[in-house]
Scaffold this motif. Structure first.
Motif, PDB file in Angstrom:
ATOM      1  N   GLN A   1       0.805  -1.040  -0.105  1.00  0.00           N
ATOM      2  CA  GLN A   1      -0.039  -0.130   0.107  1.00  0.00           C
ATOM      3  C   GLN A   1       1.020   1.299  -0.103  1.00  0.00           C
ATOM      4  O   GLN A   1       0.493   2.495  -0.472  1.00  0.00           O
ATOM      5  CB  GLN A   1      -0.921  -0.012   1.382  1.00  0.00           C
ATOM      6  CG  GLN A   1      -1.925   1.044   1.177  1.00  0.00           C
ATOM      7  CD  GLN A   1      -3.011   0.683   0.242  1.00  0.00           C
ATOM      8  OE1 GLN A   1      -3.231  -0.400  -0.169  1.00  0.00           O
ATOM      9  NE2 GLN A   1      -3.154   1.867  -0.487  1.00  0.00           N
ATOM     10  N   ALA A   2       2.118   1.323   0.685  1.00  0.00           N
ATOM     11  CA  ALA A   2       2.898   2.256   0.631  1.00  0.00           C
ATOM     12  C   ALA A   2       3.156   2.780  -0.576  1.00  0.00           C
ATOM     13  O   ALA A   2       3.332   3.947  -1.026  1.00  0.00           O
ATOM     14  CB  ALA A   2       4.011   1.980   1.436  1.00  0.00           C
ATOM     15  N   ARG A   3       3.664   1.769  -1.546  1.00  0.00           N
ATOM     16  CA  ARG A   3       4.086   2.011  -3.008  1.00  0.00           C
ATOM     17  C   ARG A   3       2.700   2.483  -3.829  1.00  0.00           C
ATOM     18  O   ARG A   3       3.008   3.349  -4.725  1.00  0.00           O
ATOM     19  CB  ARG A   3       4.451   0.753  -3.487  1.00  0.00           C
ATOM     20  CG  ARG A   3       5.706   0.394  -3.044  1.00  0.00           C
ATOM     21  CD  ARG A   3       6.473  -0.905  -3.973  1.00  0.00           C
ATOM     22  NE  ARG A   3       7.682  -1.420  -3.072  1.00  0.00           N
ATOM     23  CZ  ARG A   3       7.632  -2.453  -2.611  1.00  0.00           C
ATOM     24  NH1 ARG A   3       6.716  -3.338  -2.444  1.00  0.00           N
ATOM     25  NH2 ARG A   3       8.789  -2.672  -2.099  1.00  0.00           N
ATOM     26  N   ALA A   4       1.371   2.425  -3.274  1.00  0.00           N
ATOM     27  CA  ALA A   4       0.391   2.554  -4.057  1.00  0.00           C
ATOM     28  C   ALA A   4      -0.233   3.813  -3.884  1.00  0.00           C
ATOM     29  O   ALA A   4      -0.802   4.706  -4.737  1.00  0.00           O
ATOM     30  CB  ALA A   4      -0.470   1.512  -4.085  1.00  0.00           C
ATOM     31  N   THR A   5       0.034   4.221  -2.650  1.00  0.00           N
ATOM     32  CA  THR A   5      -0.815   5.507  -2.005  1.00  0.00           C
ATOM     33  C   THR A   5      -0.515   6.747  -2.429  1.00  0.00           C
ATOM     34  O   THR A   5       0.833   6.873  -2.955  1.00  0.00           O
ATOM     35  CB  THR A   5      -0.747   5.746  -0.419  1.00  0.00           C
ATOM     36  OG1 THR A   5      -1.722   6.750   0.151  1.00  0.00           O
ATOM     37  CG2 THR A   5       0.528   5.790   0.017  1.00  0.00           C
ATOM     38  N   LYS A   6      -1.418   7.845  -2.776  1.00  0.00           N
ATOM     39  CA  LYS A   6      -1.186   8.874  -3.213  1.00  0.00           C
ATOM     40  C   LYS A   6      -0.683   9.888  -2.025  1.00  0.00           C
ATOM     41  O   LYS A   6      -0.406  11.311  -2.132  1.00  0.00           O
ATOM     42  CB  LYS A   6      -2.133   9.483  -4.023  1.00  0.00           C
ATOM     43  CG  LYS A   6      -2.480   8.754  -5.386  1.00  0.00           C
ATOM     44  CD  LYS A   6      -1.690   9.140  -6.478  1.00  0.00           C
ATOM     45  CE  LYS A   6      -1.996   8.451  -7.873  1.00  0.00           C
ATOM     46  NZ  LYS A   6      -1.613   6.900  -7.928  1.00  0.00           N
TER      47      LYS A   6
END
Ligand code: SF4
Length: 335
Positions: free
Chosen positions: A247-252
């Motif tokens: 999720q860290a890689r995906a969040t804006k």
């Protein structure tokens, strides 16, 4: 285990310097050993490992690795799980005293007594359990698939869910099941991350995402805050530690509040260096995880200790439940 018997100095008197790294890597090569480190380990241990991850990811690697020896830098139940899955390999944990307050919250005898009170119930155990408890378990689950596992059990069957009461409450809420009985265990670290603390941090950081491990005492409060509109519902993410990295890689989001053991922040910063990650509770440090010091790791490789043994009969009974977890677990899972 008492605090005064544990070496709580950060590195156990050994500098995690280049000479240390070279010796650890060389000894691991000589021993044909794979180094696995849980996300809550000290940064120095995470950085020297061949693989870091949550307990499910590390279990999968342990099961599929061709190395002769597994050095498990984590807590004892995790190393036991590796031994259950790979009985022919040598499994070492750098300090066998690294226990887990959650796994210790139920014994095999207590589970047998609980089962006797609910004949015919299906036993679902979270992975944070001892081998003896796993041997009494029908299905082992992770935080990622606990809801799916319980939902897949026929509605008229009673379910005994253990050992974590906060994860159990999450599963009960999601499945709406009245015949789910929950063991009142908890992890002292995660239970200490409480609702008022989370609410204060969320109010002070209105644009931050909230990454919350379901073992936390604040998980219910997070959903409540989302429900009443204090925090936008899409910002609240209940995640296993492995899923937090994804999720860290995906969040804006530009900043993220993290509710779990503070060792997790190291992996999150590596995964997304531009995001500001901060702990909801800076004191949420697991002293058992931190017993795996650089000195302990070096000693483990030099002296072939501490070897993890699981009684073969218990391992055989536990293996089916663990293997089902490995097969049906989502890509991220466990603690
Ligand atoms: S953080 Fe809690 S659940 Fe995890 S190993 Fe430590 S005591 Fe156990």
């Amino acid at each position: 285990m008492t605090a005064d018997t544990i070496d709580l100095t950060p590195f156990g008197g050994v500098e995690a310097d280049a000479a240390w790294r070279d010796e650890v890597r060389e000894l691991a090569r000589q021993r044909d050993a794979v180094l696995l480190a849980h996300n809550y380990q000290l940064p120095e241990i995470q950085d020297i490992a061949d693989h870091t991850g949550d307990s499910l990811a590390l279990s999968r690697i342990a099961a599929s690795s061709s190395a002769a020896t597994i050095i498990f830098c984590g807590v004892h139940f995790m190393a036991e799980t590796a031994k259950i899955l790979s009985p022919d390999k040598t499994v070492l944990i750098p300090d066998a005293r690294a226990g887990c307050s959650l796994a210790d919250s139920i014994t095999g005898a207590q589970l047998r007594a609980w089962k006797a009170e609910h004949p015919g119930a299906v036993v679902v155990s979270y992975v944070n359990t001892t081998a003896e408890v796993k041997a009494e378990t029908d299905i082992c689950c992770t935080s990622s698939n606990a809801v799916d596992v319980v939902a897949s059990i026929p509605a008229d069957r009673e379910v005994l869910f253990l050992p974590d009461q906060f994860l159990g409450a999450h599963v009960k809420r999601e499945t709406g099941r009245d015949n789910l009985h929950i063991w009142a265990g908890e992890c002292h670290v995660h239970a200490g991350i409480n609702g008022p603390e989370l609410a204060a941090r969320a109010a002070a950081n209105p644009d931050a995402d909230l990454f919350i491990h379901p073992e936390c005492g604040c998980a219910t409060s997070a959903l409540y805050l989302a429900g009443e509109g204090t925090v936008a519902p899409e910002r609240v993410k209940i995640l296993s530690t492995g899923d937090m990295v994804t999720q860290a890689r995906a969040t804006k989001a530009k900043s993220v509040l993290v509710a779990t053991e503070i060792g997790m922040i190291h992996q999150l910063r590596k995964a997304a260096p531009d995001i500001e990650f901060s702990a909801v509770n800076e004191r949420a440090s697991c002293r058992y995880m931190k017993m795996i010091t650089p000195a302990a790791l070096l000693r483990s490789l030099r002296e072939n200790r501490d070897e993890v043994h699981v009684d073969p009969e218990i391992a055989a009974r536990a293996r089916g439940a663990v293997q089902r977890m490995i097969e049906i677990g989502q890509p991220g899972g466990g603690e």
